[in-house]
Design a protein around this motif. Sequence first.
Motif, short mmCIF file in Angstrom:
data_model
loop_
_atom_site.label_atom_id
_atom_site.label_comp_id
_atom_site.label_asym_id
_atom_site.label_seq_id
_atom_site.Cartn_x
_atom_site.Cartn_y
_atom_site.Cartn_z
N GLU A 105 21.24 43.54 32.67
CA GLU A 105 20.47 42.92 33.74
C GLU A 105 19.12 42.42 33.26
O GLU A 105 18.62 41.40 33.72
CB GLU A 105 20.26 43.90 34.90
CG GLU A 105 21.50 44.22 35.67
CD GLU A 105 22.25 45.42 35.10
OE1 GLU A 105 21.86 45.92 34.02
OE2 GLU A 105 23.24 45.84 35.72
N ARG A 106 18.52 43.13 32.32
CA ARG A 106 17.21 42.75 31.79
C ARG A 106 17.24 41.34 31.23
O ARG A 106 16.33 40.55 31.45
CB ARG A 106 16.78 43.75 30.71
CG ARG A 106 15.43 43.47 30.09
CD ARG A 106 15.12 44.46 28.97
NE ARG A 106 16.17 44.59 27.97
CZ ARG A 106 16.37 43.70 26.97
NH1 ARG A 106 15.60 42.65 26.87
NH2 ARG A 106 17.34 43.89 26.09
N LEU A 107 18.32 40.99 30.52
CA LEU A 107 18.43 39.66 29.93
C LEU A 107 18.58 38.59 31.02
O LEU A 107 18.06 37.47 30.87
CB LEU A 107 19.61 39.60 28.96
CG LEU A 107 19.50 40.49 27.73
CD1 LEU A 107 20.76 40.40 26.89
CD2 LEU A 107 18.28 40.11 26.91
N ILE A 108 19.26 38.90 32.07
CA ILE A 108 19.40 37.94 33.17
C ILE A 108 18.06 37.70 33.83
O ILE A 108 17.68 36.54 34.11
CB ILE A 108 20.44 38.46 34.20
CG1 ILE A 108 21.82 38.55 33.54
CG2 ILE A 108 20.48 37.56 35.42
CD1 ILE A 108 22.85 39.25 34.37
N VAL A 109 17.30 38.76 34.07
CA VAL A 109 15.98 38.62 34.68
C VAL A 109 15.06 37.81 33.77
O VAL A 109 14.33 36.92 34.23
CB VAL A 109 15.37 40.00 34.98
CG1 VAL A 109 13.92 39.88 35.41
CG2 VAL A 109 16.19 40.70 36.04
N GLU A 110 15.12 38.05 32.46
CA GLU A 110 14.30 37.29 31.52
C GLU A 110 14.65 35.81 31.55
O GLU A 110 13.78 34.96 31.51
CB GLU A 110 14.48 37.82 30.10
CG GLU A 110 13.77 39.13 29.85
CD GLU A 110 14.01 39.63 28.44
OE1 GLU A 110 14.43 38.84 27.56
OE2 GLU A 110 13.75 40.83 28.18
N LEU A 111 15.93 35.50 31.62
CA LEU A 111 16.35 34.11 31.64
C LEU A 111 15.84 33.37 32.88
O LEU A 111 15.31 32.27 32.78
CB LEU A 111 17.88 34.02 31.59
CG LEU A 111 18.46 32.61 31.72
CD1 LEU A 111 18.14 31.80 30.48
CD2 LEU A 111 19.94 32.66 31.97
N TYR A 112 15.97 34.00 34.04
CA TYR A 112 15.57 33.34 35.27
C TYR A 112 14.08 33.38 35.55
O TYR A 112 13.59 32.69 36.42
CB TYR A 112 16.36 33.89 36.46
CG TYR A 112 17.77 33.36 36.48
CD1 TYR A 112 18.03 32.07 36.91
CD2 TYR A 112 18.83 34.15 36.05
CE1 TYR A 112 19.30 31.56 36.91
CE2 TYR A 112 20.12 33.65 36.05
CZ TYR A 112 20.35 32.36 36.49
OH TYR A 112 21.63 31.85 36.50
N SER A 113 13.35 34.20 34.81
CA SER A 113 11.91 34.27 35.04
C SER A 113 11.14 33.20 34.27
O SER A 113 9.94 33.06 34.42
CB SER A 113 11.39 35.66 34.67
OG SER A 113 11.52 35.87 33.28
#
Length: 114
Positions: A105-113
Amino acid sequence: MLERRIDNVVYRMGFVNSRTQGRHFVGHNHFIVNGRKVNISSYLIKIGDVGEVRDKSRKIQAITDSLDVVVRRGVPQGLDLEKENLKGIVKSFPTREDITTPIQERLIVELYSK
Protein backbone atom coordinates in the motif's frame (compact mmCIF):
# COMPACT_ATOMS: atom_id res chain seq x y z
CA MET A 1 -13.68 -1.55 -3.02
CA LEU A 2 -12.13 -3.68 -5.77
CA GLU A 3 -12.97 -6.79 -3.76
CA ARG A 4 -16.66 -5.77 -3.77
CA ARG A 5 -17.02 -5.71 -7.56
CA ILE A 6 -19.37 -8.38 -8.93
CA ASP A 7 -16.73 -9.78 -11.30
CA ASN A 8 -14.38 -10.32 -8.35
CA VAL A 9 -17.11 -11.70 -6.06
CA VAL A 10 -18.15 -14.38 -8.57
CA TYR A 11 -14.45 -15.33 -8.82
CA ARG A 12 -14.07 -15.49 -5.03
CA MET A 13 -17.23 -17.61 -4.74
CA GLY A 14 -15.79 -20.05 -7.26
CA PHE A 15 -18.27 -19.65 -10.12
CA VAL A 16 -15.43 -18.74 -12.53
CA ASN A 17 -11.69 -19.48 -12.73
CA SER A 18 -10.40 -15.90 -13.04
CA ARG A 19 -11.49 -12.30 -12.63
CA THR A 20 -11.28 -11.86 -16.40
CA GLN A 21 -13.63 -14.78 -16.92
CA GLY A 22 -15.88 -13.29 -14.24
CA ARG A 23 -15.99 -10.00 -16.12
CA HIS A 24 -16.89 -11.86 -19.32
CA PHE A 25 -19.64 -13.96 -17.71
CA VAL A 26 -21.15 -10.96 -15.90
CA GLY A 27 -21.19 -9.00 -19.15
CA HIS A 28 -23.09 -11.83 -20.84
CA ASN A 29 -25.85 -11.88 -18.18
CA HIS A 30 -25.00 -15.19 -16.53
CA PHE A 31 -25.48 -13.90 -12.95
CA ILE A 32 -28.26 -12.26 -10.96
CA VAL A 33 -28.03 -10.30 -7.71
CA ASN A 34 -31.06 -10.17 -5.44
CA GLY A 35 -33.23 -11.54 -8.25
CA ARG A 36 -32.18 -8.92 -10.82
CA LYS A 37 -29.90 -9.31 -13.84
CA VAL A 38 -26.52 -7.64 -13.48
CA ASN A 39 -24.37 -7.13 -16.56
CA ILE A 40 -22.08 -4.36 -15.33
CA SER A 41 -18.82 -5.80 -13.99
CA SER A 42 -18.16 -2.81 -11.75
CA TYR A 43 -21.43 -3.30 -9.85
CA LEU A 44 -20.60 -3.09 -6.12
CA ILE A 45 -21.99 -5.80 -3.88
CA LYS A 46 -23.44 -4.85 -0.49
CA ILE A 47 -23.68 -6.89 2.71
CA GLY A 48 -26.66 -9.22 2.50
CA ASP A 49 -26.72 -9.41 -1.30
CA VAL A 50 -27.48 -12.80 -2.79
CA GLY A 51 -25.70 -13.61 -6.04
CA GLU A 52 -26.53 -16.66 -8.10
CA VAL A 53 -26.15 -18.19 -11.52
CA ARG A 54 -29.17 -17.64 -13.78
CA ASP A 55 -31.33 -20.67 -14.54
CA LYS A 56 -30.39 -20.58 -18.22
CA SER A 57 -26.66 -20.57 -17.36
CA ARG A 58 -26.57 -23.40 -14.81
CA LYS A 59 -25.46 -25.99 -17.37
CA ILE A 60 -22.47 -24.04 -18.69
CA GLN A 61 -19.47 -26.35 -18.46
CA ALA A 62 -17.04 -23.62 -17.36
CA ILE A 63 -19.19 -22.78 -14.32
CA THR A 64 -19.61 -26.40 -13.22
CA ASP A 65 -15.88 -27.05 -13.67
CA SER A 66 -15.02 -23.96 -11.61
CA LEU A 67 -17.22 -25.12 -8.75
CA ASP A 68 -15.33 -28.41 -8.66
CA VAL A 69 -12.05 -26.51 -8.20
CA VAL A 70 -13.35 -24.13 -5.50
CA VAL A 71 -12.73 -26.79 -2.83
CA ARG A 72 -8.95 -26.44 -3.30
CA ARG A 73 -8.97 -22.64 -3.55
CA GLY A 74 -11.48 -22.02 -0.76
CA VAL A 75 -14.06 -19.30 -0.26
CA PRO A 76 -13.23 -16.21 1.84
CA GLN A 77 -14.86 -15.89 5.27
CA GLY A 78 -17.14 -13.03 4.28
CA LEU A 79 -18.85 -15.08 1.59
CA ASP A 80 -21.21 -18.01 2.06
CA LEU A 81 -21.43 -20.41 -0.89
CA GLU A 82 -24.36 -22.78 -1.45
CA LYS A 83 -22.67 -24.96 -4.04
CA GLU A 84 -25.68 -27.16 -4.77
CA ASN A 85 -27.94 -24.14 -5.44
CA LEU A 86 -25.25 -22.17 -7.33
CA LYS A 87 -25.86 -19.30 -4.94
CA GLY A 88 -23.69 -17.16 -2.69
CA ILE A 89 -24.44 -14.66 0.06
CA VAL A 90 -22.24 -11.73 1.09
CA LYS A 91 -21.99 -11.81 4.89
CA SER A 92 -19.30 -9.15 5.36
CA PHE A 93 -16.82 -7.04 3.47
CA PRO A 94 -13.27 -8.37 3.13
CA THR A 95 -10.58 -7.10 5.45
CA ARG A 96 -6.94 -6.58 4.51
CA GLU A 97 -6.07 -9.97 6.02
CA ASP A 98 -8.55 -11.70 3.67
CA ILE A 99 -6.80 -10.40 0.56
CA THR A 100 -4.05 -12.81 -0.44
CA THR A 101 -2.58 -10.75 -3.28
CA PRO A 102 0.80 -9.28 -2.27
CA ILE A 103 0.19 -5.52 -2.26
CA GLN A 104 2.41 -2.79 -0.88
CA GLU A 105 0.00 0.00 0.00
CA ARG A 106 2.88 2.37 0.73
CA LEU A 107 3.95 2.27 -2.92
CA ILE A 108 0.43 3.03 -4.10
CA VAL A 109 0.19 6.03 -1.77
CA GLU A 110 3.59 7.28 -2.98
CA LEU A 111 2.52 6.99 -6.61
CA TYR A 112 -0.71 8.93 -6.16
CA SER A 113 0.78 11.57 -3.89
CA LYS A 114 3.03 12.91 -6.66
